[in-house]
Design a protein around this motif. Sequence first.
Motif, PDB file in Angstrom:
ATOM      1  N   TRP A 172       0.851  -1.198   0.000  1.00 52.95           N
ATOM      2  CA  TRP A 172       0.000   0.000   0.000  1.00 52.95           C
ATOM      3  C   TRP A 172       0.877   1.236   0.000  1.00 52.95           C
ATOM      4  N   LEU A 173       1.594   1.453  -1.070  1.00 55.18           N
ATOM      5  CA  LEU A 173       2.551   2.546  -1.092  1.00 55.18           C
ATOM      6  C   LEU A 173       2.196   3.528  -2.191  1.00 55.18           C
ATOM      7  N   PRO A 174       2.338   4.833  -1.899  1.00 57.97           N
ATOM      8  CA  PRO A 174       2.120   5.815  -2.972  1.00 57.97           C
ATOM      9  C   PRO A 174       3.113   5.618  -4.120  1.00 57.97           C
ATOM     10  N   ALA A 175       4.325   5.116  -3.761  1.00 54.30           N
ATOM     11  CA  ALA A 175       5.350   4.931  -4.795  1.00 54.30           C
ATOM     12  C   ALA A 175       4.874   3.988  -5.889  1.00 54.30           C
TER      13      ALA A 175
ATOM     14  N   LEU B 296       2.026   3.784  -7.123  1.00 51.81           N
ATOM     15  CA  LEU B 296       1.179   4.514  -8.069  1.00 51.81           C
ATOM     16  C   LEU B 296       2.001   5.161  -9.177  1.00 51.81           C
ATOM     17  N   ILE B 297       3.277   5.336  -8.933  1.00 51.54           N
ATOM     18  CA  ILE B 297       4.143   5.906  -9.965  1.00 51.54           C
ATOM     19  C   ILE B 297       4.874   4.803 -10.736  1.00 51.54           C
TER      20      ILE B 297
ATOM     21  N   THR C 141      10.390  -1.395  -7.893  1.00 47.31           N
ATOM     22  CA  THR C 141       9.405  -1.940  -6.949  1.00 47.31           C
ATOM     23  C   THR C 141      10.107  -2.480  -5.706  1.00 47.31           C
TER      24      THR C 141
ATOM     25  N   VAL D   4       9.566   4.236   0.356  1.00 54.49           N
ATOM     26  CA  VAL D   4       9.384   5.495  -0.371  1.00 54.49           C
ATOM     27  C   VAL D   4       9.971   5.351  -1.767  1.00 54.49           C
ATOM     28  N   LEU D   5       9.639   6.328  -2.587  1.00 53.30           N
ATOM     29  CA  LEU D   5      10.151   6.351  -3.949  1.00 53.30           C
ATOM     30  C   LEU D   5      11.584   6.877  -3.912  1.00 53.30           C
TER      31      LEU D   5
END
Lengths: 216, 222
Positions: free
Chosen positions: B129-132, B134-135, B184, B192-193
Amino acid sequence: MAVIGVSFLLMVASLFMALLYAPTERFMGDVQRIFYFHVPLAWLAFLNFFIVFVASIQFLRKGSAAWDQLAYCAAEIGTLFTTLVLITGSLWAKPVWGTWWSWDPRLTASLILWLIYIAYLTVRSYAAESGRGTRFAAVVGILGFVDVPIVYLSIYWWRTLHPGPVIQTGGMVPEMTRALLVSLLAFTVFFVILMRYRLRLRRMETEIEELRQADR
Amino acid sequence: MRPFLDQVWAIVAKDIRSELRTKDIFTSLLLFSLLVLVVFSFAFEPGTQATRQATPGLLWVAFIFAGVLGLNRAFTIEKDRGSLEGLLLCPVDRATIYWGKLASSLLLMLAMEALVFPLFAIFFNLPLWLPAVLIIAPLGTIGFVAVGTLFSAIAVHTRAREFMLPLLLFPVLVPVVIGAVEATRTALDEGVLSGSWVPLLLAFDVLFLAVSSLAFEFVLEE
């Protein structure tokens, strides 16, 4: 005919230089002599790939059959040389590295190169119409040529993040350099002969195909 | 620019409409990647450290296998019902057709991934469940469909087309696969990204998009 004689003499000379003239390598022993065949084969594998790239671009731009024939013959000969590079490389790696294969950048890029050659040849022969097949193959040839350096680099960056096998590098004595240069020359001349014969054969094949089409 | 985007959108809208009516490709994509996931759970014991290490690779292998299936369908349905000729007769550039087909394949893949990522996180108990993500997921998928759209247009005109697409696609796709898997992995490890793989992935995408859109014109020539 003269060029065949020259090629024969050069081949004998390069065999002599590689097997007798060049000194035995200190750490690897006689098995290192495979180097004098491995490197020229690799050079020709990449040279052919470059020919496929240039001839494919020219074919797509101008649409002339001659460029396509050149690209096709170079792909075929390139497949042969790449196969031999992979085989001689494995034969050399087993006694020296203790393994037939390692997924290091150079080896992986060579394998990908081989696969792209195979894709190039397969897409031609599987195309529904041969006219399309030549264009498809040209696209694969161009994209593949752009791709192989990136494959090399991406694996290089990846492997530098994860420690990988280290290839020993060292200086070469002058005798070794000379033997390498002679065998590079010998194999390149041999390639030119191979290419000339293959191109002639290809033109005959095309002609026969056209005659058969006209006959129908 | 405006008419070009309208034309691309017309192709995408057509694909979305026919997909909404049949739900053909989406169902097969989703079920296929789910099946791959189930098979993985037998091949790699879930919850162990080794599986955690292998997870980014597993995810992308599942997406790529499913994506090959979807890309094959994308042009096969055009070809089998003769609508490819209709598409070619449209008064638009070949490049427009490329971008249109690319966009609709991308949308389908992303919709599938939006469901598979959470399922993967649940089944394998992973902090995905990471915002990273999404990129990274769109970046990897763009690289995949950039080359995939070009090669599926080739594969559809060959015999043994199901086999032709992976043969053409997998060798060329190596940089994108490495980039996506490593990005990934970094995201999973650090949450984090970060790292150099995201810009590299972006660079691969731009390069493959440029070369493929230029080459596409020669593939659909009559």
